[in-house]
Enzyme design. Structure first.
Site, PDB file in Angstrom:
ATOM      1  N   ASP A  96      -9.055 -34.490  -4.835  1.00  0.00           N
ATOM      2  CA  ASP A  96      -9.288 -33.850  -6.131  1.00  0.00           C
ATOM      3  C   ASP A  96      -8.572 -34.690  -7.167  1.00  0.00           C
ATOM      4  O   ASP A  96      -7.346 -34.727  -7.221  1.00  0.00           O
ATOM      5  CB  ASP A  96      -8.730 -32.424  -6.098  1.00  0.00           C
ATOM      6  CG  ASP A  96      -8.841 -31.701  -7.443  1.00  0.00           C
ATOM      7  OD1 ASP A  96      -9.323 -32.301  -8.418  1.00  0.00           O
ATOM      8  OD2 ASP A  96      -8.436 -30.524  -7.493  1.00  0.00           O
TER       9      ASP A  96
ATOM     10  N   TRP B 180      -3.676 -26.069  -6.944  1.00  0.00           N
ATOM     11  CA  TRP B 180      -5.062 -26.483  -6.688  1.00  0.00           C
ATOM     12  C   TRP B 180      -5.238 -26.857  -5.231  1.00  0.00           C
ATOM     13  O   TRP B 180      -6.306 -26.577  -4.647  1.00  0.00           O
ATOM     14  CB  TRP B 180      -5.438 -27.624  -7.633  1.00  0.00           C
ATOM     15  CG  TRP B 180      -5.154 -27.252  -9.053  1.00  0.00           C
ATOM     16  CD1 TRP B 180      -4.251 -27.830  -9.911  1.00  0.00           C
ATOM     17  CD2 TRP B 180      -5.727 -26.153  -9.794  1.00  0.00           C
ATOM     18  NE1 TRP B 180      -4.237 -27.170 -11.108  1.00  0.00           N
ATOM     19  CE2 TRP B 180      -5.130 -26.146 -11.072  1.00  0.00           C
ATOM     20  CE3 TRP B 180      -6.687 -25.188  -9.488  1.00  0.00           C
ATOM     21  CZ2 TRP B 180      -5.457 -25.207 -12.044  1.00  0.00           C
ATOM     22  CZ3 TRP B 180      -7.020 -24.239 -10.446  1.00  0.00           C
ATOM     23  CH2 TRP B 180      -6.409 -24.266 -11.715  1.00  0.00           C
TER      24      TRP B 180
ATOM     25  N   LYS C 152     -10.460 -32.615 -18.027  1.00  0.00           N
ATOM     26  CA  LYS C 152      -9.067 -33.026 -18.174  1.00  0.00           C
ATOM     27  C   LYS C 152      -8.935 -34.480 -18.633  1.00  0.00           C
ATOM     28  O   LYS C 152      -8.088 -34.802 -19.447  1.00  0.00           O
ATOM     29  CB  LYS C 152      -8.307 -32.810 -16.857  1.00  0.00           C
ATOM     30  CG  LYS C 152      -8.224 -31.344 -16.463  1.00  0.00           C
ATOM     31  CD  LYS C 152      -7.459 -31.171 -15.159  1.00  0.00           C
ATOM     32  CE  LYS C 152      -7.403 -29.715 -14.735  1.00  0.00           C
ATOM     33  NZ  LYS C 152      -6.634 -28.871 -15.662  1.00  0.00           N
TER      34      LYS C 152
END
Length: 362
Positions: free
Chosen positions: A173, A104, A197
């Site tokens: 993030d 990511w 998530k």
């Protein structure tokens, strides 16, 4: 666990608290006495005003945000934020630092580079297949921001302590560990987190942005890609993902009123992760993939002696009421995602199952 439900270890979309699902079920056809489903009410109605305003209030209260911070709900997931962050924050002559700790982070770096933005990758753990979080990082003194991925779902690593960036605000993030522990918000200028998530269903991304970074938003980028558009309209410039925001509101309510806040949540998360890691570490059959000082409390990644045994474990676990243990397709292996809603009983059952599997196959 209800007889018709399994323990869900998926990495995302992931488990939601059972009381939240039950509340949704109870009010789905007639939300708040409206005679309509929450999926039917207008986003301009008082019913939804109450939902989104309560969600914003709870985010601010749980994270102890002062008036400098704005709470936004944006579509496009964290992946949209990979491009929105540099698009909004980096003007001509500006630069930012990025730390690469896995897939990511790599995607975030790529999206900044596509735009021709000036960024510096000041540290990376790619040399050891992203099995650790870098230490002793030399950040750039005049960087507009320093970008990190706080928790890495694929590699099972997490920042145990956030870095000293020399004054540059951290942009993080936090898709997979938001609301899992208390935060010192003075370090952060912007946080973004896809809901699916650790705080809700897919379809909405939470963005928390500080005044000084919000002020950097230029007027010459597309309207729906400006943070100011969302801040000025309480995230309702266009029709927001109402159901996703409603579910996030209920998860925040559960976190506050049932769990007791971030301190209690962290205690529970450490207990769950400790139970699983301690078992793996004493075993000669299972092997954790992340360095001990970099291990995630949210995503426990591990390997078995062979890929055949890993596939067998995933299949047998599902037959025994435990789903989602297959590792990410890019790395293989096994992964137990034990986010906030995952109960301690789920981890206890997983450890018992893994003991039995080792005894039968070791």
């Amino acid at each position: 666990m209800k007889a018709d439900r399994i323990y869900n270890f998926n990495a995302g979309p992931a488990a939601l608290p059972l009381p939240v699902l039950e509340e949704i079920q109870e009010s789905f056809l007639n939300f708040a006495g409206s005679g309509m489903s929450v999926t039917e009410i207008s986003h301009r109605s008082k019913w939804f005003d109450d939902v989104i305003n309560d969600a914003v209030t709870r985010v601010k209260r749980i994270l102890q945000l002062d008036d400098r911070f704005h709470v936004l709900f944006v579509q496009g997931g964290a992946s949209m934020q990979f491009c929105m962050v540099p698009m909004n924050l980096l003007g001509a002559g500006d630069s930012a630092d990025y730390v690469n700790t896995g897939t990511w982070s790599t995607k975030a770096i790529k999206e900044a580079e596509i735009q021709g933005k000036s960024i510096h990758v000041v540290a990376s753990s790619e040399d050891r297949n992203f099995a650790y979080i870098p230490k002793e990082i030399a950040f750039t003194p005049d960087a507009v921001y320093a970008h990190i991925t706080s928790n890495n779902t694929i590699k099972g690593t997490q920042w145990a302590q956030f870095p000293d960036t020399g004054g540059a605000p951290i942009v993080s993030d936090m898709s997979s560990d938001i609301f899992s522990r208390p935060l010192d918000m003075d370090k952060f200028g912007l946080i973004y987190a896809g809901a699916q998530k650790n705080m809700g269903p897919a379809g909405v991304c939470l963005v928390i942005i500080r005044d000084d970074l919000l002020a950097r938003t230029p007027g010459d980028i597309p309207t729906m890609l400006r943070y100011s558009t969302y801040a000025n309209k309480n995230s309702m410039f266009n029709t927001p993902p109402c159901f996703a925001i409603y579910t996030v509101q209920l998860v925040l309510k559960w976190l506050e009123e049932t769990i007791g806040g971030l301190g209690k949540m962290e205690e529970l998360n450490r207990k769950k992760a400790g139970l699983l890691y301690d078992f793996i570490d004493q075993s000669d059959f299972y092997r954790a993939t992340a360095d001990k000082d970099s291990r995630s409390l949210m995503n426990v990644t591990f390997r078995l002696p062979s890929e055949e045994l890993e596939a067998a474990l995933v299949a047998a676990a599902l037959k025994n009421g435990m789903g989602g243990l297959k590792g990410h397709r890019s790395v293989g292996g096994c992964r137990a995602s034990i986010y906030n809603p995952t109960p301690l009983a789920a981890v206890e059952s997983l450890v018992d199952f893994m003991k039995t599997f080792e005894r039968d196959n070791g």
